[in-house]
Design an enzyme around this catalytic site. Structure first.
Site, PDB file in Angstrom:
ATOM      1  N   CYS A 134       2.977  -2.812  -3.927  1.00 27.31           N
ATOM      2  CA  CYS A 134       3.271  -1.725  -4.862  1.00 27.31           C
ATOM      3  C   CYS A 134       2.167  -1.616  -5.899  1.00 27.31           C
ATOM      4  O   CYS A 134       2.129  -2.387  -6.866  1.00 27.31           O
ATOM      5  CB  CYS A 134       4.623  -1.961  -5.540  1.00 27.31           C
ATOM      6  SG  CYS A 134       5.084  -0.656  -6.708  1.00 27.31           S
ATOM      7  N   CYS A 137       3.433  -0.789  -9.413  1.00 27.69           N
ATOM      8  CA  CYS A 137       4.058  -1.928 -10.084  1.00 27.69           C
ATOM      9  C   CYS A 137       3.019  -2.909 -10.629  1.00 27.69           C
ATOM     10  O   CYS A 137       3.141  -3.388 -11.761  1.00 27.69           O
ATOM     11  CB  CYS A 137       4.977  -2.682  -9.115  1.00 27.69           C
ATOM     12  SG  CYS A 137       6.212  -1.671  -8.279  1.00 27.69           S
ATOM     13  N   ASP A 138       2.016  -3.222  -9.826  1.00 33.54           N
ATOM     14  CA  ASP A 138       1.133  -4.346 -10.140  1.00 33.54           C
ATOM     15  C   ASP A 138      -0.325  -3.972 -10.408  1.00 33.54           C
ATOM     16  O   ASP A 138      -1.131  -4.841 -10.726  1.00 33.54           O
ATOM     17  CB  ASP A 138       1.170  -5.353  -8.978  1.00 33.54           C
ATOM     18  CG  ASP A 138       2.578  -5.880  -8.729  1.00 33.54           C
ATOM     19  OD1 ASP A 138       3.317  -6.066  -9.710  1.00 33.54           O
ATOM     20  OD2 ASP A 138       2.937  -6.103  -7.557  1.00 33.54           O
TER      21      ASP A 138
END
Length: 316
Positions: A134, A137-138
């Protein structure tokens, strides 16, 4: 045989949020957590894009907090998985891996979607230490660093473009000699100076002492042009798709060609009365914790309304 008015299957942000809302509504829901208690977010180290945590929060801690909150409002938590169901008639019937049989008047499916991986041992070894599925997300953790994205479709191109706004260099690792993405996405990748496409390239493994420091790649595998080499990177992102965990319900629930549960517009309602889908299992586009949590809240509100209408009808 046991009965519950509302059964929630799945324990990620969607499932736990549905349980919180349903519990506060006095529905006394039952939640079956599945194999991975807390869902995929528990494998993430720091979550920095969930509202209310300005310094970020550990993924496991965030999910554990949601779980405790749901229990506080009367949710029965079961560390069990659903192995069989029958949604042909009401009350709906569910069987678990510990041999129990349940019936329920309303069902919320929040089983999520599983990211596809290459199947390398190193992917598990470096999970949360440089390997991610992701970028949204990261990606922030790789600001000014070098990363690789695996995949050749629209999702991979989108991830690479997103990461190019953070990382100093993005390699797009594509096993075919061309991109499968739409022409407009191909053009955006080609026009981006920070993205370099590595065609006809497969990943053999990853290496690093305290996290990912590089990838072992092979070019033109199986041909006379075959060449193995090491590529220094700080992050390794998988973008080869997700598999929605909907197979168990597909005999009764409508799904799209990829297996995502089809709901009624922007609501969590499925075609079955009293059955709702929340989170990634019904979301092929966003797959974000905050979006999943919101859909879980909507599912619980819809279930509350449905159960109230059923009770009113029965008492008339």
């Amino acid at each position: 045989m046991k009965h519950t008015r509302l059964l929630i299957v799945g324990s990620g942000p969607a499932g736990y949020t549905a349980a919180i809302y349903a519990g506060r509504a006095g529905l006394e829901p039952t939640l079956m957590e599945g194999i991975q208690t807390g869902g995929q977010l528990t494998t993430t180290t720091i979550v920095e894009n969930y509202p209310g945590f300005p310094e970020g929060i550990d993924g496991f801690e965030l999910m554990d907090g949601m779980r405790q909150q749901a229990e506080r409002f009367g949710t029965l938590m079961l560390s069990t998985s659903v192995v069989k169901c029958n949604l042909a008639e009401r009350p709906y019937r569910i069987w678990t891996d510990d041999g129990e049989e349940w019936t329920t008047d309303s069902l919320i499916i929040a089983t999520g979607a599983s990211a596809k991986y290459l199947g390398l041992d190193d992917e598990r070894k470096y999970q949360g230490q440089g390997v991610s599925a992701c970028a949204t997300c990261d990606g922030f953790f790789y600001k000014g660093k070098t990363v690789a994205v695996v995949g050749g479709g629209d999702t991979a191109c989108e991830e690479a473009i997103y990461l190019s706004g953070l990382a100093s260099k993005v390699y797009l690792v594509v096993r075919k000699p061309y991109l499968r993405a739409s022409r407009i996405m191909q053009q955006r990748v080609e026009d981006n100076d920070r993205i370099e496409v590595l065609y006809e390239t497969n990943t053999l493994g990853l290496f690093g002492e305290h996290g990912v420091e590089g990838a072992r790649l092979v070019y033109a595998k199986g041909t006379e042009r075959e060449r193995e080499y090491s590529l220094p990177i700080d992050g390794f992102f998988l973008a080869i798709g997700h598999t929605p965990n909907s197979a168990l319900f597909q005999p009764w629930i409508d799904v799209d060609p990829e297996g995502y549960i089809i709901t009624d517009g922007d609501s969590p309602r499925t075609a079955l009365p009293g059955v709702y889908a929340a989170g990634d299992v019904a979301d092929p586009r966003y797959r974000q914790a905050v979006v999943a949590a919101a859909s879980g809240a909507k599912a619980a509100m819809e279930a509350e309304k449905y159960l109230a209408e059923q009770q009113y009808t029965q008492t008339r």
